[in-house]
Design an enzyme around this catalytic site. Structure first.
Site, PDB file in Angstrom:
ATOM      1  N   ARG A 257      -0.987 -10.850  14.606  1.00 40.72           N
ATOM      2  CA  ARG A 257      -0.381  -9.507  14.542  1.00 40.72           C
ATOM      3  C   ARG A 257      -0.604  -8.835  15.895  1.00 40.72           C
ATOM      4  O   ARG A 257      -1.755  -8.647  16.296  1.00 40.72           O
ATOM      5  CB  ARG A 257      -1.062  -8.692  13.440  1.00 40.72           C
ATOM      6  CG  ARG A 257      -0.602  -7.253  13.316  1.00 40.72           C
ATOM      7  CD  ARG A 257      -1.457  -6.500  12.295  1.00 40.72           C
ATOM      8  NE  ARG A 257      -1.543  -7.214  11.041  1.00 40.72           N
ATOM      9  CZ  ARG A 257      -2.613  -7.184  10.221  1.00 40.72           C
ATOM     10  NH1 ARG A 257      -3.675  -6.455  10.524  1.00 40.72           N
ATOM     11  NH2 ARG A 257      -2.619  -7.879   9.109  1.00 40.72           N
TER      12      ARG A 257
ATOM     13  N   HIS B  68      -6.660 -10.631  13.174  1.00 42.00           N
ATOM     14  CA  HIS B  68      -5.231 -10.989  13.257  1.00 42.00           C
ATOM     15  C   HIS B  68      -4.713 -10.822  14.687  1.00 42.00           C
ATOM     16  O   HIS B  68      -3.831 -11.565  15.118  1.00 42.00           O
ATOM     17  CB  HIS B  68      -4.397 -10.116  12.318  1.00 42.00           C
ATOM     18  CG  HIS B  68      -4.499 -10.492  10.874  1.00 42.00           C
ATOM     19  ND1 HIS B  68      -3.889 -11.606  10.354  1.00 42.00           N
ATOM     20  CD2 HIS B  68      -5.119  -9.888   9.830  1.00 42.00           C
ATOM     21  CE1 HIS B  68      -4.130 -11.681   9.057  1.00 42.00           C
ATOM     22  NE2 HIS B  68      -4.881 -10.659   8.702  1.00 42.00           N
TER      23      HIS B  68
ATOM     24  N   ASP C 146      -3.368 -14.521   6.340  1.00 40.75           N
ATOM     25  CA  ASP C 146      -3.257 -14.047   4.964  1.00 40.75           C
ATOM     26  C   ASP C 146      -2.326 -15.027   4.256  1.00 40.75           C
ATOM     27  O   ASP C 146      -1.234 -15.321   4.765  1.00 40.75           O
ATOM     28  CB  ASP C 146      -2.630 -12.646   4.911  1.00 40.75           C
ATOM     29  CG  ASP C 146      -3.453 -11.605   5.637  1.00 40.75           C
ATOM     30  OD1 ASP C 146      -4.679 -11.784   5.738  1.00 40.75           O
ATOM     31  OD2 ASP C 146      -2.863 -10.615   6.101  1.00 40.75           O
TER      32      ASP C 146
ATOM     33  N   GLU D  84     -10.733  -8.910   0.370  1.00 34.27           N
ATOM     34  CA  GLU D  84      -9.322  -9.317   0.234  1.00 34.27           C
ATOM     35  C   GLU D  84      -9.232 -10.812  -0.074  1.00 34.27           C
ATOM     36  O   GLU D  84      -9.541 -11.645   0.791  1.00 34.27           O
ATOM     37  CB  GLU D  84      -8.562  -9.040   1.546  1.00 34.27           C
ATOM     38  CG  GLU D  84      -8.563  -7.578   1.941  1.00 34.27           C
ATOM     39  CD  GLU D  84      -7.885  -7.322   3.293  1.00 34.27           C
ATOM     40  OE1 GLU D  84      -7.612  -8.292   4.034  1.00 34.27           O
ATOM     41  OE2 GLU D  84      -7.643  -6.142   3.597  1.00 34.27           O
TER      42      GLU D  84
ATOM     43  N   HIS E 191      -7.169 -13.003   2.614  1.00 33.12           N
ATOM     44  CA  HIS E 191      -7.463 -13.013   4.050  1.00 33.12           C
ATOM     45  C   HIS E 191      -8.553 -14.027   4.391  1.00 33.12           C
ATOM     46  O   HIS E 191      -9.643 -14.010   3.811  1.00 33.12           O
ATOM     47  CB  HIS E 191      -7.904 -11.613   4.491  1.00 33.12           C
ATOM     48  CG  HIS E 191      -8.273 -11.522   5.948  1.00 33.12           C
ATOM     49  ND1 HIS E 191      -7.477 -10.896   6.886  1.00 33.12           N
ATOM     50  CD2 HIS E 191      -9.359 -11.989   6.626  1.00 33.12           C
ATOM     51  CE1 HIS E 191      -8.059 -10.988   8.071  1.00 33.12           C
ATOM     52  NE2 HIS E 191      -9.195 -11.641   7.946  1.00 33.12           N
TER      53      HIS E 191
HETATM   54 ZN   LIG Z   1      -5.472 -10.273   6.769  1.00 36.15          ZN
END
Ligand SMILES: [Zn+2]
Length: 230
Positions: A113, A140, A147, A205, A208
């Protein structure tokens, strides 16, 4: 009108080639031009961002951040792509190979990301349990976190997991156990395969995973388009 202005901001942040200091107000060392990125790759080939669709032909992707269907309500990425640093991508190849022997596969929900996305997420949702603090950046941003969920290769259907992706709730945590047995098993299956190939959970999470030496990869803010056109 408000929605339109919100739509324009992230696209400009992520897709623009124009770089200003306002993109990184925390003095973090971030590779934000292709020149810097390519110099890093020349010095340390591990840091090359690899297109997962090239390294794992047929890999299932559902990149919610390239659609309006994500927690921000607007597209953050201008195309549904998934890149990871080379050793991270190669570990995922090996894991997928192993999974395919039992008829299962991965569906990638997010990978590398650009840092501009992390800055924007924090503006929208400033809770650092679920959104990375832009002062340190996200794994990320290093291309070392992914993910993902599991699918049945024959049908393409997702295995049932505790929550949808990016459900910012206690139910998404690995510590949450008040779930049907088959859901607990699916979460454990994903965890087992990821841990076997060098990934570590992020407890809040279920979707993740960080690669084992995640923090050794540099923070980046080059766009998908720059990577694809390179
Ligand atoms: Zn993530």
């Amino acid at each position: 009108m408000k929605r339109i202005s919100f739509l324009l901001i992230p696209l400009v942040l992520v897709a623009s080639c124009h770089r200003t200091d306002s993109r990184n107000p925390y003095n973090l060392p971030i590779a934000n031009t292709m020149e810097i990125y390519l110099a890093q790759v020349a010095q340390d080939p591990r840091t090359e961002l690899v297109d997962l669709e090239e390294i794992i032909p047929g890999i299932a992707l559902h990149i919610a951040y390239a659609t309006e269907d994500n927690f921000t309500g607007v597209p953050i990425y201008s195309s549904p792509k998934a890149f990871l640093c080379r050793p991270v991508a190669e570990a995922l190849v090996a894991a997928q190979d192993s999974l395919s022997k039992v008829g299962l596969g991965f569906k990638i929900l997010d990978a590398y990301r650009p840092y501009a996305g992390t800055l924007y997420f924090y503006q929208v949702y400033p809770d650092t349990t679920f959104v990375a603090n832009p002062r340190s950046g996200s794994i990320h941003n290093r291309g070392a976190a992914v993910d993902l969920t599991l699918i049945c290769l024959e049908t393409g259907n997702e295995l049932e997991m505790p929550t949808p992706f990016d459900s910012f709730s206690d139910t998404a945590s690995h510590a949450f156990t008040d779930l049907p047995e088959h859901v607990l098993q699916n979460r454990a299956l994903l965890r087992g395969i990821m841990e076997a190939y060098g990934f570590h959970i992020y407890e809040p999470e279920w979707w993740h995973y960080n690669f084992t030496d995640a923090r050794s990869y540099p923070l980046r803010d080059v766009s998908f388009e720059e990577l694809m056109n390179h």
